[in-house]
Design a protein around this motif. Structure first.
Motif: not given
Length: 238
Positions: A71, A77, A79, A103, A106, A110
């Motif tokens: 993030e 992302g 969040c 995203w 992101f 991830s």
């Protein structure tokens, strides 16, 4: 307070059993991850630092740290979207076409960290987003309606504890040093790079992110090198 909210507070209290001091937001993260049988999670609040939208405060598990690292590095992302939209953003599988198009940075970061599912619940104080409770799993996962409701109760509990910590005026819960370092070192490094490269703090953060992505390093690790003066940026770097 309804019965489900009471049960959530009981779970949080059990997570804090044996620990000295008041129940804090860290116990909310731990209890929520355990209750929903997830792999990791974390808690971030709105940041006043230029270029950093969310500042991590607590993390649960290595995967939770990796999620908040992704993030911070990407700057986007689920969040971030949850905070701006003020509604939960639930992604059952980051390898899906939708998340990757929405995203790209992101999701790449991830997935490299083995995060497959992300569930972001905003912390709402009336019309204002204060932060986000982020949950993650190492396999594709869908939350049931009951689990989503439970997670929202955990998010409400986290908000109350965070607001209480602020109102205590310095005598509240101490933040874990390792968690704070994620955001604090990046902030410090951005200031150092701004001086070295004679640019704004916002541009310095972009340079740090670009370097982290190009060198395949976590942003917090790059920031740590800058702060320790083992990595230096000049005005000629891109």
């Amino acid at each position: 307070m309804d019965d489900e909210a009471l049960r959530v507070w009981e779970v949080i209290g059990a997570a804090a059993a044996g620990r000295r001091g008041p129940v804090g937001a860290q116990e909310v993260c731990t209890a929520c991850v355990d209750a929903l049988r997830l792999t990791g999670g974390g808690l971030s609040v709105i940041s006043g630092v230029p270029g950093i939208q969310l500042m991590p405060l607590h993390m649960v598990g290595a995967l939770g740290r990796d999620l908040l690292e992704a993030e911070l590095t990407s700057g986007d992302g689920p969040c971030v979207d949850a905070v701006h939209s003020r509604v939960p953003v639930l992604v059952g599988d980051l390898r899906g076409r939708g998340p990757q198009e929405r995203w790209p940075l992101f999701t790449a970061l991830s997935q490299a960290a083995r995060v497959r599912a992300v569930f972001a619940f905003p912390l709402l104080a009336g019309p204002v987003s204060v932060g986000v409770l982020a949950l993650c799993h190492d396999r594709p996962r869908v939350l049931s309606e009951a689990e989503r409701a439970q997670a929202r109760h955990f998010a409400d509990a986290a908000l109350l504890l965070l607001l209480n910590m602020v109102m205590v005026d310095g005598d509240g819960e101490a933040m874990p040093v390792g968690a704070l370092a994620l955001g604090a070192e990046i902030h410090q490094a951005s200031g150092v790079v701004a001086v070295q490269a004679d640019c704004s703090v916002e541009e310095a953060l972009l340079r740090l992110r670009a370097y982290a992505l190009a060198s395949d390093e976590p942003l917090s690790q790059v920031a740590r090198r800058v702060v320790k003066h083992t990595l230096r940026f000049s005005g000629h770097e891109t």
